[in-house]
Design a protein around this motif. Structure first.
Motif, short mmCIF file in Angstrom:
data_model
loop_
_atom_site.label_atom_id
_atom_site.label_comp_id
_atom_site.label_asym_id
_atom_site.label_seq_id
_atom_site.Cartn_x
_atom_site.Cartn_y
_atom_site.Cartn_z
N LEU A 27 12.95 1.92 -4.61
CA LEU A 27 14.32 2.56 -4.10
C LEU A 27 15.22 2.35 -5.24
N GLU A 28 14.38 2.26 -6.93
CA GLU A 28 14.92 2.04 -7.60
C GLU A 28 16.77 2.88 -8.08
N ALA A 29 16.56 4.46 -7.31
CA ALA A 29 17.59 5.07 -8.32
C ALA A 29 18.97 4.61 -6.99
N LYS A 30 18.44 4.53 -5.73
CA LYS A 30 19.69 3.22 -5.47
C LYS A 30 20.02 2.74 -5.24
N ALA A 31 19.36 1.56 -5.81
CA ALA A 31 19.72 0.58 -6.15
C ALA A 31 20.78 0.59 -7.69
N GLY A 32 20.25 1.58 -8.66
CA GLY A 32 21.42 1.93 -9.41
C GLY A 32 22.38 2.27 -9.04
N ASP A 33 22.29 3.25 -8.21
CA ASP A 33 23.65 3.98 -7.95
C ASP A 33 24.51 3.16 -7.75
N ALA A 34 23.67 2.37 -6.63
CA ALA A 34 25.16 0.97 -5.40
C ALA A 34 25.86 0.11 -7.25
N ILE A 35 24.74 -0.19 -7.79
CA ILE A 35 25.16 -0.93 -9.24
C ILE A 35 26.64 -0.27 -9.93
N VAL A 84 20.22 -12.31 1.55
CA VAL A 84 19.76 -11.31 0.52
C VAL A 84 20.33 -10.02 1.31
N THR A 85 19.77 -9.94 2.76
CA THR A 85 20.04 -9.22 3.87
C THR A 85 21.74 -7.84 3.22
N GLY A 86 22.67 -8.26 2.80
CA GLY A 86 24.01 -7.06 2.20
C GLY A 86 22.81 -6.52 0.91
N ILE A 87 22.42 -7.09 0.44
CA ILE A 87 21.80 -6.75 -0.80
C ILE A 87 20.78 -5.19 -0.47
N LEU A 88 20.24 -5.42 0.30
CA LEU A 88 19.30 -4.83 0.98
C LEU A 88 20.46 -3.69 1.78
N LEU A 89 20.90 -3.87 2.13
CA LEU A 89 21.43 -2.74 3.17
C LEU A 89 22.31 -1.90 1.44
N ALA A 106 17.89 0.55 2.11
CA ALA A 106 16.01 -0.23 2.27
C ALA A 106 16.90 -0.26 4.24
N PRO A 107 15.79 0.35 4.12
CA PRO A 107 15.31 0.63 5.75
C PRO A 107 15.17 -1.15 6.79
N VAL A 108 16.32 -1.71 7.10
CA VAL A 108 15.83 -2.76 7.10
C VAL A 108 16.21 -3.18 8.91
N ILE A 109 15.54 -3.48 9.47
CA ILE A 109 15.68 -3.02 10.91
C ILE A 109 16.05 -4.14 12.18
N ALA A 110 16.09 -5.27 11.04
CA ALA A 110 16.35 -6.92 11.33
C ALA A 110 16.76 -7.95 10.66
N THR A 111 17.50 -8.82 11.35
CA THR A 111 17.26 -9.96 9.93
C THR A 111 17.90 -11.13 10.38
N ALA A 112 17.39 -12.59 9.86
CA ALA A 112 17.46 -13.47 10.72
C ALA A 112 19.68 -13.76 10.38
N ALA A 113 20.04 -14.30 11.56
CA ALA A 113 21.22 -14.66 12.05
C ALA A 113 21.63 -16.20 11.20
N LYS A 138 1.60 -1.12 -0.49
CA LYS A 138 -0.06 -0.03 -0.27
C LYS A 138 1.05 0.64 -0.16
N SER A 139 2.12 1.65 0.94
CA SER A 139 2.73 2.25 0.62
C SER A 139 4.92 1.87 1.26
N LYS A 140 5.09 2.87 0.33
CA LYS A 140 6.59 2.27 0.76
C LYS A 140 6.85 2.24 1.49
N PRO A 141 7.31 0.78 2.14
CA PRO A 141 8.08 -0.06 3.33
C PRO A 141 8.83 1.19 4.30
N GLN A 142 8.81 1.01 5.63
CA GLN A 142 9.04 1.73 6.21
C GLN A 142 10.14 0.69 7.08
N ARG A 143 9.70 -0.58 7.57
CA ARG A 143 10.33 -1.27 8.46
C ARG A 143 9.98 -2.30 7.95
N ILE A 144 11.44 -3.03 7.18
CA ILE A 144 11.98 -3.93 6.38
C ILE A 144 12.48 -5.24 7.17
#
Length: 319
Positions: free
Chosen positions: A168-176, A58-63, A67-74, A45-51
């Protein structure tokens, strides 16, 4: 230089999807958004703020794409992780952003998921960190879940997909682009050895394998100007398992390595010492000529962070 140029151009073509300013602006304002994925669609419904991420792969790609990653499995802590079980290549970035442990040892915990109150959960379709078997349970709790498949795709392709889903299309492009530029700068700084190269998984958990030319590690070496060769055709019938690497018996390893130079997957200096001391490999040109090199412990899976570390490891050998 042609292999470098071709590879970078192909990556830039992928990046272009995410870096066209007008399109990126329009997409970032376009909510709600429906994401196509295996097994159906996901509407946000809206841009994610708590991912949250249940897939450390995949967590490293999000970072990397901010992306606003608040927690990840270890995962279970090993020499490849920090004490929490975060992969070492992105652990520092996660700590800088105060990313919490969602649950340890890849032991799925629905209560931990609910407790984070996520507006998007990123899950893997395959691998030890997959939680697709809990998809119905997550849906019943109203957790928006996006399933990605990292088993047969580059981190850049996944970054573009995640960029679209998170606005975060633009930020993904910047990272690449940052990654591409880093590879090109490293490539022009090196004096590469002549001949072909083989990527070898040597005694990793008792297994032996040869990297395929289309593997992420091989593609990155190609970007750095190397000519990667895979398994000889006359050995293909002896392959026990195929993925990005062709797995073979130790007895077939010597015949399977045809490169003039050898790079060791997940390798360290100790692994190089063990490889060159192996009497079954003593006649290999790479051993005889002292051309066996480590790709570094984080090279087992290539993302933005581990890819840069692999670039540093390779460039360090040939400067």
């Amino acid at each position: 230089m042609m292999p470098i140029q071709k590879f970078v151009l192909s990556l830039l073509a992928v990046a272009a999807i995410a870096t066209m300013p007008d399109r990126a602006l329009a997409q970032e304002q376009d909510w709600p958004r429906t994401i196509a994925q295996t097994g159906g669609t996901l509407t946000l419904k809206s841009k994610p703020q708590r991912i949250i991420s249940t897939t450390p792969s995949v967590t490293g790609i999000l970072l990397a794409i901010g992306a606003p990653v608040i927690a990840t499995a270890a995962t279970t802590p090993t020499i490849l992780t920090d004490k929490k079980g975060f992969f070492s290549q992105w652990a520092a970035a996660a700590d800088e952003r105060s990313v919490e442990v969602l649950y340890p040892n890849l032991n799925f915990d629905i209560e931990a998921v609910i407790g984070q109150n996520p507006d998007l959960l990123i899950a893997s379709a395959t691998g030890a960190d997959s939680v697709v078997q809990h998809r119905a349970e997550l849906a019943a709790q109203g957790v928006p879940t996006m399933v990605v498949n990292y088993s047969n795709r580059s981190w850049q392709e996944i970054a573009v997909e995640l960029g679209k889903a998170t606005g975060l299309e633009a930020k993904a492009g910047d990272a690449i682009k940052r990654f591409d530029d880093y590879a090109v700068q490293a490539a022009v700084s090196m004096t590469r050895p002549k001949g072909k190269v083989s990527i070898v998984g040597y005694n990793i958990g008792g297994s032996y394998s040869i990297g395929r030319p289309e593997s992420p590690q091989a593609r990155l070496l190609t970007a750095l100007g190397f000519d990667v060769v895979g398994l000889p055709k006359d050995i293909e019938g002896d392959v026990t398992r195929r993925s990005d690497f062709d797995f073979i018996s130790r007895e077939n390893l010597s015949a399977a390595i045809t490169g003039d130079t050898v790079f060791l997957l997940r390798g360290t200096d100790k692994d190089v010492d063990a490889f060159v001391a192996d009497p079954m490999l003593a006649n290999l040109p790479a051993v005889a000529n002292g051309k066996v090199y480590a790709l570094g412990p984080t090279s087992f899976r290539i993302d933005y962070y581990s890819g840069r570390q692999m670039i540093d490891a390779v460039a360090g050998h040939f400067r």
